[in-house]
Write an enzyme that holds these catalytic residues in place. Structure first.
Site, PDB file in Angstrom:
ATOM      1  N   HIS A 470       0.833  -1.206   0.000  1.00  0.00           N
ATOM      2  CA  HIS A 470       0.000   0.000   0.000  1.00  0.00           C
ATOM      3  C   HIS A 470       0.870   1.259   0.000  1.00  0.00           C
ATOM      4  CE1 HIS A 470      -3.679   2.342   1.266  1.00  0.00           C
ATOM      5  NE2 HIS A 470      -2.733   3.166   1.690  1.00  0.00           N
ATOM      6  N   GLU A 471       1.792   1.331   0.944  1.00  0.00           N
ATOM      7  CA  GLU A 471       2.635   2.532   1.047  1.00  0.00           C
ATOM      8  C   GLU A 471       3.539   2.662  -0.178  1.00  0.00           C
ATOM      9  OE1 GLU A 471       1.655   4.575   3.052  1.00  0.00           O
ATOM     10  OE2 GLU A 471       0.539   3.278   4.406  1.00  0.00           O
ATOM     11  N   HIS A 474       1.632   4.460  -2.863  1.00  0.00           N
ATOM     12  CA  HIS A 474       1.699   5.925  -2.701  1.00  0.00           C
ATOM     13  C   HIS A 474       3.064   6.424  -3.175  1.00  0.00           C
ATOM     14  CE1 HIS A 474      -2.041   6.702  -0.675  1.00  0.00           C
ATOM     15  NE2 HIS A 474      -1.773   5.937   0.364  1.00  0.00           N
ATOM     16  N   HIS A 477       3.383   6.669  -6.900  1.00  0.00           N
ATOM     17  CA  HIS A 477       2.640   7.830  -7.395  1.00  0.00           C
ATOM     18  C   HIS A 477       3.505   9.090  -7.264  1.00  0.00           C
ATOM     19  CE1 HIS A 477      -1.734   9.633  -7.437  1.00  0.00           C
ATOM     20  NE2 HIS A 477      -1.139   9.720  -8.604  1.00  0.00           N
TER      21      HIS A 477
END
Ligand code: ZN
Length: 683
Positions: A470-471, A474, A477
């Protein structure tokens, strides 16, 4: 003495920054930023994008990078001295940014830039950055005059006070409750909870066990205590917190009404029909009607599954738990027992297969394959010996040397002085700097995994692995963006209800057999995760997903209607009852006052925004479905996702990026399928 916070070096000098550097650095950086603001709004700087940027952006970025480094160290390497230095300066940094965001002269200058003939010639990312800036000024009341302006400011202050009071009441009502019981009433409750509650009683000079409404105690008691009357007692206490059933000084009834009324008044001053409309201006969702339509559609589809979840639970409770009339205080208890009966596997067993080096290597290989990059170890000064640093490169081909795309720190392990949780933060963003150089992005990836023990590698739970992916999503991105304008590069400027797309997208890989069979190796034997264990994990993933979905929709629809419908605040309970009648499968007892502790919308940033959780889930699931359709590691799909979603960052509306990637509007189907909410087709 040179102050490391003032060094113009490439990366923060994390190893050298000391608490005594903080105040002197800000003594220099804040006045420099103030002077830049004064210069920018003065007559010498023309209303021109580049001219404004050249004066303002460099000192502002310098300030935010230095303060960002201090904030980061405060979170991951906290000491009493650093905390004091941080708190001592927090006020003046916040004050400066508030002032900057409300400066009428700067607003006028931006407006002149936006309406000048040259504006049409600006690049698309710059036009986006400019329109975001204008929007933020407008929503801060920049167009208001005289009495309206004063009232707007007063409303902001009142809202902050009332939101603070709301959350204090929730906290006090939670803290203010204790129930001491004898050990025999806690049959079924795990040992660690028994020990913790015995210690809590002993601290008060009592024998027995002191129970509270705090999650780590309340939840296990609701899940495991066989004493039904005790569960009912604790349920009642929990769902009546901060309501008219408790002390009047902690009753949130009036605050909820007043907060919504203030928000509606704010919306009126800004010229919007409702606060829900104001909330959506900076979000991807277009209107309250669209959001409510989305929620109701999802509710209709989840409903049969929620009803089936509930019927199963009722049947199980009647047959195996002697509970023929399942009540709200039985739900967590019965669910836990059903889950154990159906999917029993131990977290401890799963952990042995997820060694950290293997997981990282697997994650990097996925990213390298999908996004045509290489991830290599790199060196930088850090705040702890266990922190690692990496670089992401891409080979342009033709024998050219690899090109640096971005870098990241990985701070993986829990330790004293480090804030719990996991997050991605930016060290610096991609930016074609006014003086001509191209700044590449740098990210922080912070997790709190258990450290390695002895000479064995760290072992991760499956949840840890999902968190890491998940991290990292980010992080990608932020780091893979190709936008050169700081304000809309990477995650900057991305709408709030779309920002979780790339992070939740990455989580999906953690549920693929094809991925996990290669990502795992038993710490002692080296064997991959057994297929049978994987199947049980997958089955447990969607346990009661129908019920959980409807519960989230109940909250989100209540939030949206409360802020969208005129007069809804007059009777908050009536509105919630209506929403429950429409959506819920389990209707709670009449005394339930959930709304009195709904801090997300009354004291947090989620007012008319709670739907975002489900909204972003639809986007990420539908984006991932493109990979399921084409083959998980299909090169074209990976390239398209990289270009249209990751590289585009905040340079255009999220819906445009999504359409460019998917070739169509988002659809809800993939989310339903991932969560097991599709009717099985039988041939
Ligand atoms: Zn996230």
């Amino acid at each position: 003495m040179t102050n490391p916070l003032l060094q113009a070096s490439d990366l923060p000098a994390f190893a050298d920054i000391r608490p005594e550097h903080v105040t002197p650095a800000l003594d220099e950086l804040l006045p420099a930023a103030e002077a830049a603001l004064e210069k920018a709004v003065g007559p010498d700087v023309p209303a021109d994008y580049d001219a404004l940027s050249a004066v303002l952006d460099v000192p502002l970025e310098r300030l935010s990078r230095a303060w960002g480094a201090v904030g980061h160290l405060n979170a991951v390497a906290n000491t009493p001295e650093l905390r004091a230095a941080y708190n001592e300066n927090l006020g003046r940094v916040t004050e400066f940014h508030t002032k900057l965001g409300a400066d009428e002269r700067l607003y006028a200058k931006y407006k002149a830039v936006a309406t000048s003939p040259a504006a049409a010639a600006l690049s698309a990312p710059r036009r986006r950055a400019l329109s975001n800036a204008m929007r933020d000024f407008l929503l801060s009341g920049a167009e208001l005059q005289g009495e309206a302006k004063a009232r707007f400011a007063a409303i902001q202050e009142l809202q902050a006070e009332k939101a603070q009071a709301f959350s204090e009441h929730v906290l006090d009502a939670t803290d203010g409750y204790a129930l001491t019981v004898t050990a025999d009433r806690l049959a079924g409750v795990p040992d660690d909870i028994l020990q913790a509650t015995r210690e809590a009683a002993a601290e008060k000079g009592d024998s027995g066990h002191r129970l509270s409404l705090h999650m780590p105690v309340w939840m296990p008691v609701m899940q495991y205590a066989t004493d039904r009357a005790l569960r009912e007692n604790l349920y009642h206490a929990y769902v009546t917190r901060a309501s008219e059933f408790g002390p009047p000084e902690r009753d949130n009834s009036a605050l909820m009404r007043e907060l919504v009324e203030l928000r509606q008044e704010e919306a009126g001053l800004l010229g919007y029909p409702s606060f829900a409309d104001v909330s959506l201006v900076a979000k991807m969702a277009e209107s309250p009607v669209q959001v409510m339509g989305f929620l109701r559609d999802l509710a209709a589809r989840a409903r049969p599954h929620a009803e089936r979840d509930m019927a199963e639970l009722r049947a199980f409770a009647a047959e195996h738990l002697a509970l023929p009339d399942l009540q709200p205080w039985d739900l967590a208890y019965a669910s836990e027992k059903l889950k154990e009966a159906r999917y029993a596997f131990s977290e401890q067993e799963v952990k042995q297969y997820f060694t950290e080096p293997r997981v990282l290597e697997g994650l990097f290989r996925i990213v390298e394959t999908l996004f045509e990059v290489r991830i290599r170890p790199d060196t930088a000064a850090t705040w702890n010996d266990t922190v690692r640093f990496f670089r992401i490169e891409r080979s342009p081909g033709d024998g050219q040397p690899p090109q640096l795309i971005g870098q990241f720190y990985l701070d993986a392990y829990a330790r004293n002085g480090k804030r719990p949780g996991a997050w991605m933060d930016e060290v610096r963003g991609r930016w074609a700097r006014p003086e001509g150089s191209l700044q590449t992005p740098v990210a922080q990836l912070v997790c709190n995994f258990a450290s390695p023990v002895g000479d064995k590698p760290a072992l991760l739970t499956h949840d840890d692995v999902i968190t890491l992916f998940h991290e990292f999503g980010h992080g990608l991105h932020h780091m893979l963006t190709q936008v050169n304008d700081l304000a809309v590069a990477g995650i900057s400027g991305v709408e709030w209800d779309a920002v979780e797309l790339p992070s939740q997208f990455m989580e999906n890989f953690c549920w693929e057999w094809e991925v996990l069979s290669r990502l795992t190796a038993h710490v002692d034997t080296g064997a991959p995760l057994p297929r049978e264990l994987f199947d049980r994990m997958t089955a447990a993933r969607n346990f009661q997903s129908g019920l959980q979905t409807l519960r989230q929709i109940e909250f989100a629809l209540f939030d949206m209607r409360l802020h969208a419908e005129r007069g809804a605040s007059a009777d908050v309970q009536k509105l919630l009852d209506e929403v429950r009648a429409e959506v819920a499968v389990v209707v709670p007892p009449a005394y339930n006052r959930f709304q009195h502790t709904f801090s997300h919308i009354f004291a947090g940033g989620y007012s008319a925004g709670y739907y975002s959780y489900k909204w972003a889930e639809v986007l990420s699931a539908d984006a991932y479905a493109a990979f399921e359709e084409s083959g998980l590691f299909d090169a074209d799909t990976g390239r398209r996702y990289r270009r249209e979603i990751l590289e585009a960052g905040g340079s255009r509306p999220a819906i445009e990026s999504f359409r460019a990637f998917r070739g169509r509007e988002p659809r809800i189907d993939a989310l339903l399928r991932h969560q097991g909410m599709v009717e099985e087709r039988r041939a």
